[in-house]
Design an enzyme around this catalytic site. Structure first.
Site, PDB file in Angstrom:
ATOM      1  N   ASP A   1     -31.785 -10.311  -6.579  1.00 43.87           N
ATOM      2  CA  ASP A   1     -31.524 -11.900  -7.282  1.00 43.87           C
ATOM      3  C   ASP A   1     -32.512 -12.858  -6.336  1.00 43.87           C
ATOM      4  O   ASP A   1     -31.768 -12.902  -5.269  1.00 43.87           O
ATOM      5  CB  ASP A   1     -30.549 -12.308  -7.628  1.00 43.87           C
ATOM      6  CG  ASP A   1     -29.981 -12.566  -8.182  1.00 43.87           C
ATOM      7  OD1 ASP A   1     -31.180 -13.618  -9.219  1.00 43.87           O
ATOM      8  OD2 ASP A   1     -28.930 -14.262  -8.146  1.00 43.87           O
ATOM      9  N   GLY A   2     -33.302 -13.590  -6.576  1.00 46.42           N
ATOM     10  CA  GLY A   2     -33.419 -14.223  -6.137  1.00 46.42           C
ATOM     11  C   GLY A   2     -35.522 -15.158  -5.906  1.00 46.42           C
ATOM     12  O   GLY A   2     -35.225 -15.507  -4.680  1.00 46.42           O
ATOM     13  N   ASN A   3     -35.750 -14.198  -6.204  1.00 48.26           N
ATOM     14  CA  ASN A   3     -36.930 -14.381  -6.597  1.00 48.26           C
ATOM     15  C   ASN A   3     -37.787 -15.620  -6.764  1.00 48.26           C
ATOM     16  O   ASN A   3     -38.299 -16.496  -6.580  1.00 48.26           O
ATOM     17  CB  ASN A   3     -38.169 -13.348  -7.165  1.00 48.26           C
ATOM     18  CG  ASN A   3     -38.032 -12.354  -6.145  1.00 48.26           C
ATOM     19  OD1 ASN A   3     -37.513 -12.272  -5.505  1.00 48.26           O
ATOM     20  ND2 ASN A   3     -38.192 -11.054  -7.687  1.00 48.26           N
TER      21      ASN A   3
ATOM     22  N   TRP B   1     -36.974 -17.998  -4.183  1.00 50.47           N
ATOM     23  CA  TRP B   1     -37.733 -18.282  -2.991  1.00 50.47           C
ATOM     24  C   TRP B   1     -38.894 -18.401  -3.319  1.00 50.47           C
ATOM     25  O   TRP B   1     -39.146 -19.429  -1.896  1.00 50.47           O
ATOM     26  CB  TRP B   1     -38.444 -16.191  -2.893  1.00 50.47           C
ATOM     27  CG  TRP B   1     -38.491 -16.284  -1.207  1.00 50.47           C
ATOM     28  CD1 TRP B   1     -38.212 -15.303  -0.679  1.00 50.47           C
ATOM     29  CD2 TRP B   1     -40.021 -15.829  -1.524  1.00 50.47           C
ATOM     30  NE1 TRP B   1     -38.729 -15.817   1.144  1.00 50.47           N
ATOM     31  CE2 TRP B   1     -40.172 -15.531   0.429  1.00 50.47           C
ATOM     32  CE3 TRP B   1     -40.301 -15.767  -2.162  1.00 50.47           C
ATOM     33  CZ2 TRP B   1     -41.317 -15.150   0.250  1.00 50.47           C
ATOM     34  CZ3 TRP B   1     -42.003 -15.426  -1.508  1.00 50.47           C
ATOM     35  CH2 TRP B   1     -42.381 -15.084   0.059  1.00 50.47           C
TER      36      TRP B   1
ATOM     37  N   HIS C   1     -42.167 -12.443  -6.959  1.00 46.77           N
ATOM     38  CA  HIS C   1     -41.632 -11.355  -7.628  1.00 46.77           C
ATOM     39  C   HIS C   1     -42.183 -10.546  -6.614  1.00 46.77           C
ATOM     40  O   HIS C   1     -42.232  -9.423  -6.237  1.00 46.77           O
ATOM     41  CB  HIS C   1     -41.663 -11.504  -9.753  1.00 46.77           C
ATOM     42  CG  HIS C   1     -41.144 -11.880 -10.190  1.00 46.77           C
ATOM     43  ND1 HIS C   1     -39.576 -12.076 -10.141  1.00 46.77           N
ATOM     44  CD2 HIS C   1     -41.690 -12.849 -11.675  1.00 46.77           C
ATOM     45  CE1 HIS C   1     -39.141 -12.613 -10.742  1.00 46.77           C
ATOM     46  NE2 HIS C   1     -40.385 -13.607 -11.530  1.00 46.77           N
TER      47      HIS C   1
ATOM     48  N   ASN D   1     -33.887 -10.289 -19.579  1.00 38.37           N
ATOM     49  CA  ASN D   1     -34.899 -11.148 -19.512  1.00 38.37           C
ATOM     50  C   ASN D   1     -36.196 -11.004 -20.600  1.00 38.37           C
ATOM     51  O   ASN D   1     -37.112 -11.982 -20.018  1.00 38.37           O
ATOM     52  CB  ASN D   1     -35.632 -10.022 -17.543  1.00 38.37           C
ATOM     53  CG  ASN D   1     -34.779 -10.373 -16.650  1.00 38.37           C
ATOM     54  OD1 ASN D   1     -34.775  -9.388 -15.511  1.00 38.37           O
ATOM     55  ND2 ASN D   1     -34.011 -11.392 -16.654  1.00 38.37           N
TER      56      ASN D   1
ATOM     57  N   ARG E   1     -25.517  -7.020  -4.390  1.00 36.37           N
ATOM     58  CA  ARG E   1     -26.007  -8.287  -4.636  1.00 36.37           C
ATOM     59  C   ARG E   1     -26.824  -9.397  -4.101  1.00 36.37           C
ATOM     60  O   ARG E   1     -26.117  -9.927  -3.152  1.00 36.37           O
ATOM     61  CB  ARG E   1     -25.117  -8.996  -5.925  1.00 36.37           C
ATOM     62  CG  ARG E   1     -26.146  -9.787  -6.655  1.00 36.37           C
ATOM     63  CD  ARG E   1     -26.022 -10.786  -7.741  1.00 36.37           C
ATOM     64  NE  ARG E   1     -26.828 -11.491  -9.055  1.00 36.37           N
ATOM     65  CZ  ARG E   1     -26.811 -12.224  -9.792  1.00 36.37           C
ATOM     66  NH1 ARG E   1     -25.323 -11.204 -10.379  1.00 36.37           N
ATOM     67  NH2 ARG E   1     -27.430 -12.259 -10.461  1.00 36.37           N
TER      68      ARG E   1
ATOM     69  N   GLU F   1     -17.033  -0.150  -4.727  1.00 36.80           N
ATOM     70  CA  GLU F   1     -17.376  -1.963  -3.732  1.00 36.80           C
ATOM     71  C   GLU F   1     -18.861  -2.307  -3.640  1.00 36.80           C
ATOM     72  O   GLU F   1     -19.810  -1.905  -4.004  1.00 36.80           O
ATOM     73  CB  GLU F   1     -17.506  -1.608  -2.491  1.00 36.80           C
ATOM     74  CG  GLU F   1     -16.152  -0.100  -2.459  1.00 36.80           C
ATOM     75  CD  GLU F   1     -14.992  -1.096  -2.014  1.00 36.80           C
ATOM     76  OE1 GLU F   1     -14.918  -2.306  -1.663  1.00 36.80           O
ATOM     77  OE2 GLU F   1     -13.978  -0.440  -2.687  1.00 36.80           O
TER      78      GLU F   1
END
Length: 252
Positions: free
Chosen positions: A29-31, A34, A46, A77, A197, A216
């Protein structure tokens, strides 16, 4: 959770003894953020995310992980702009074309999980090629979750069982956890020990809902394109510091 087999118990015991998470799954997550932070198009984010995925595969193998699942495109998506969806589809194509020879050589088995019905025929053919050409590899399992959603996967497995039952091929008492798990996209793969994540978000986002029942979770603030070997080590260190009881009683 599927009924444990001797092989699965042996694998978990071996992993616990070695202090290693045998199967790590990552919500990448976070493209977009960024790219936005750098004034770049989302497509650049991406592309940088693909490079981070390559680093993650290398780090996982270096750190003793034997299976890695990467969440790259979810069933939700499709709500994104058409151009971004096209870019993501092309990135999967490029990954297969560019990385498949190396993955084959290094003993990596590739599996793409998710609903393929919505993918174009060429992409489905490439996915089948990647899986077929690496099917005999046993050193490392790389699962790419593409057009994947946990609820969708469970629904498809339930539909398959219902069809078998309606045809008289399956009795109600034969619908066990193991039978259900065998009809999931991840049939015969180990369950994840650790789910990571990135980006600081603390949601599971419809990812491996059945398989991660006893996993976990580690949430990292780093945006996915910046994820590297050190972040992987940090997540594993946090995992190693936890006591996994699987419903039992912990150490006194």
């Amino acid at each position: 959770m599927p009924a444990p087999t001797p092989e699965r118990n042996d694998a978990k015991a071996a992993g616990a003894a070695a202090g290693v998470a045998l199967h790590v799954a990552i919500i990448m997550d976070g493209n977009g953020r960024w790219a936005a932070a750098r004034g770049l198009p989302r497509a650049d984010g991406h592309r940088a995310g693909v490079e981070a995925a390559r680093r993650a595969v290398e780090a996982a193998r270096d750190l003793g992980v034997t299976a890695l699942t990467l969440y790259s495109f979810s069933t939700e998506n499709w709500r994104r702009p058409a151009g971004e969806i096209r870019d993501l589809m092309n990135l999967l194509r490029q990954f297969i074309f560019q990385d498949l020879p190396t993955l084959k050589k290094e003993g990596v088995r590739v599996r793409v999980i998710g609903d393929r019905a919505s993918l174009d025929p060429e992409l489905r053919m490439l996915v089948a090629r990647a899986e077929g050409e690496t099917a005999g590899n046993e050193r490392f399992l790389l699962q790419i979750a593409f057009n994947y959603g946990g609820r969708d996967e469970i629904t498809r497995a339930a539909r398959a069982i219902a069809k078998e039952a309606a045809a008289g091929a399956l009795k109600p008492e034969e619908v066990t956890e193991a039978a259900f798990a065998a009809r999931l996209d991840t049939a015969d793969a180990p369950e994840p020990d650790l789910v990571i994540r990135t980006s600081g978000e603390k949601r599971i986002s419809n990812f491996l809902l059945w398989q991660a029942a006893y996993a976990e979770y580690v949430f990292l603030d780093v945006l996915w394109p910046d994820f590297d070997h050190a972040h992987f080590v940090r997540a594993l260190e946090e995992f190693h510091g936890r006591e996994r009881r699987f419903g039992g009683v912990g150490a006194a």
